[in-house]
Design a protein around this motif. Sequence first.
Motif, PDB file in Angstrom:
ATOM      1  N   ALA A  73       0.850  -1.207   0.000  1.00 48.87           N
ATOM      2  CA  ALA A  73       0.000   0.000   0.000  1.00 48.87           C
ATOM      3  C   ALA A  73       0.880   1.249   0.000  1.00 48.87           C
ATOM      4  O   ALA A  73       1.976   1.239   0.572  1.00 48.87           O
ATOM      5  N   VAL A  74       0.390   2.311  -0.624  1.00 50.32           N
ATOM      6  CA  VAL A  74       1.086   3.594  -0.475  1.00 50.32           C
ATOM      7  C   VAL A  74       0.418   4.345   0.688  1.00 50.32           C
ATOM      8  O   VAL A  74      -0.807   4.309   0.842  1.00 50.32           O
ATOM      9  N   VAL A  75       1.256   4.971   1.483  1.00 56.07           N
ATOM     10  CA  VAL A  75       0.738   5.743   2.616  1.00 56.07           C
ATOM     11  C   VAL A  75       0.856   7.215   2.237  1.00 56.07           C
ATOM     12  O   VAL A  75       1.899   7.666   1.778  1.00 56.07           O
ATOM     13  N   ARG A  76      -0.255   7.952   2.398  1.00 53.32           N
ATOM     14  CA  ARG A  76      -0.208   9.394   2.121  1.00 53.32           C
ATOM     15  C   ARG A  76      -0.653  10.135   3.376  1.00 53.32           C
ATOM     16  O   ARG A  76      -1.551   9.673   4.080  1.00 53.32           O
ATOM     17  N   TYR A  77      -0.005  11.257   3.623  1.00 51.89           N
ATOM     18  CA  TYR A  77      -0.284  12.006   4.859  1.00 51.89           C
ATOM     19  C   TYR A  77      -0.334  13.483   4.493  1.00 51.89           C
ATOM     20  O   TYR A  77       0.592  14.011   3.893  1.00 51.89           O
ATOM     21  N   VAL A  99       4.414  20.903   3.845  1.00 54.22           N
ATOM     22  CA  VAL A  99       4.921  19.820   2.982  1.00 54.22           C
ATOM     23  C   VAL A  99       5.977  19.018   3.752  1.00 54.22           C
ATOM     24  O   VAL A  99       5.985  17.786   3.740  1.00 54.22           O
ATOM     25  N   GLU A 100       6.830  19.730   4.472  1.00 58.34           N
ATOM     26  CA  GLU A 100       7.881  19.043   5.253  1.00 58.34           C
ATOM     27  C   GLU A 100       7.266  18.206   6.374  1.00 58.34           C
ATOM     28  O   GLU A 100       7.620  17.037   6.559  1.00 58.34           O
ATOM     29  N   SER A 136       2.154  21.255  17.060  1.00 58.34           N
ATOM     30  CA  SER A 136       0.963  20.798  16.327  1.00 58.34           C
ATOM     31  C   SER A 136       1.276  19.527  15.544  1.00 58.34           C
ATOM     32  O   SER A 136       0.415  18.677  15.382  1.00 58.34           O
ATOM     33  N   ARG A 137       2.527  19.377  15.079  1.00 56.17           N
ATOM     34  CA  ARG A 137       2.841  18.132  14.350  1.00 56.17           C
ATOM     35  C   ARG A 137       2.755  16.931  15.291  1.00 56.17           C
ATOM     36  O   ARG A 137       2.339  15.861  14.886  1.00 56.17           O
ATOM     37  N   THR A 138       3.143  17.133  16.562  1.00 55.79           N
ATOM     38  CA  THR A 138       3.101  16.009  17.505  1.00 55.79           C
ATOM     39  C   THR A 138       1.638  15.659  17.816  1.00 55.79           C
ATOM     40  O   THR A 138       1.274  14.493  17.861  1.00 55.79           O
ATOM     41  N   ALA A 139       0.804  16.695  17.979  1.00 58.45           N
ATOM     42  CA  ALA A 139      -0.628  16.456  18.237  1.00 58.45           C
ATOM     43  C   ALA A 139      -1.251  15.710  17.062  1.00 58.45           C
ATOM     44  O   ALA A 139      -2.031  14.759  17.243  1.00 58.45           O
ATOM     45  N   CYS A 140      -0.868  16.108  15.852  1.00 59.87           N
ATOM     46  CA  CYS A 140      -1.435  15.462  14.651  1.00 59.87           C
ATOM     47  C   CYS A 140      -0.989  14.008  14.540  1.00 59.87           C
ATOM     48  O   CYS A 140      -1.786  13.136  14.177  1.00 59.87           O
TER      49      CYS A 140
END
Length: 258
Positions: A73-77, A99-100, A136-140
């Motif tokens: 499977a490809v994983v997209r985020y 994007v990063e 916010s990246r950690t929460a996400c």
Amino acid sequence: MSEFNEKPERLIVDGLRLDGRKFDELRPIKIEASVLKRADGSCYLEMGKNKVIAAVFGPREVHPRHLQDPSKAVVRYRYNMAPFSVEERKRPGPDRRSVEISKVSKEAFEAVIMKELFPRSAIDIFVEVLQADAGSRTACLNAASVALVDAGVPMKGMITSVAVGKADGHLVLDPMKEEDNFGEADMPFAFLIRNGKIESIALLQMDGRMTKEEVRQAIELAKKGALQIYQMQREAILRRYIEVGEEMDEITEGDEDA
Ligand code: CDP
């Protein structure tokens, strides 16, 4: 304008942080699984003043088809910040930062999702930041992890994420905005946790400066925080299973009455 837009004189006062936390204390966390009807899995999560939502779709057909991988499977985020989520309105749409964040977060999940079970398919993870206050990246990542479990996507473990900052020379767990803005360093982590044990680091970033010894201590502090968050992720999932169980019981009882 926020009262904290200017650098506070000190970030640590009498051994406590500006929001009253100890150095090794997380912000209050709230997690609710299965909040969206149209997603296969979803989660709403608050980490301090961060408010985020994650939606997972799949495994499903890949579009465009040339992105299919015959072996897995490809994983997209996709990490996206709402324009109203920050003090100064953010222009809608992707920017270098999102994007990063999307790229490194996707790579963290690629380490845990059992992609080989779903050749030619896609697992899509969307995270929306409704309110941001550092980390916010950690929460996400934490919300996405719960949403993946909610969707029933097979994983080798949970992804659990937390940052360690450095404020007025002290390492601090889960820095909030003022510590992130005016502190000396910020180091977000994501761990792969299986059966309550940290197996590996799936994401590690850093800006600012830390000594070698501080990096070692930061890893220990982050692990301690992550294990607490992991328990809350588990509880949110268990709560959802209990609710589903009760709903099923009601349906079965209804059948018996008929
Ligand atoms: O949110 P995170 O700490 O993962 O990422 P960051 O790039 O270190 O951003 C730290 C914080 O800066 C965010 O959580 C927001 O509160 C704020 N920020 C902002 O005010 N405007 C932006 N366009 C981006 C971030």
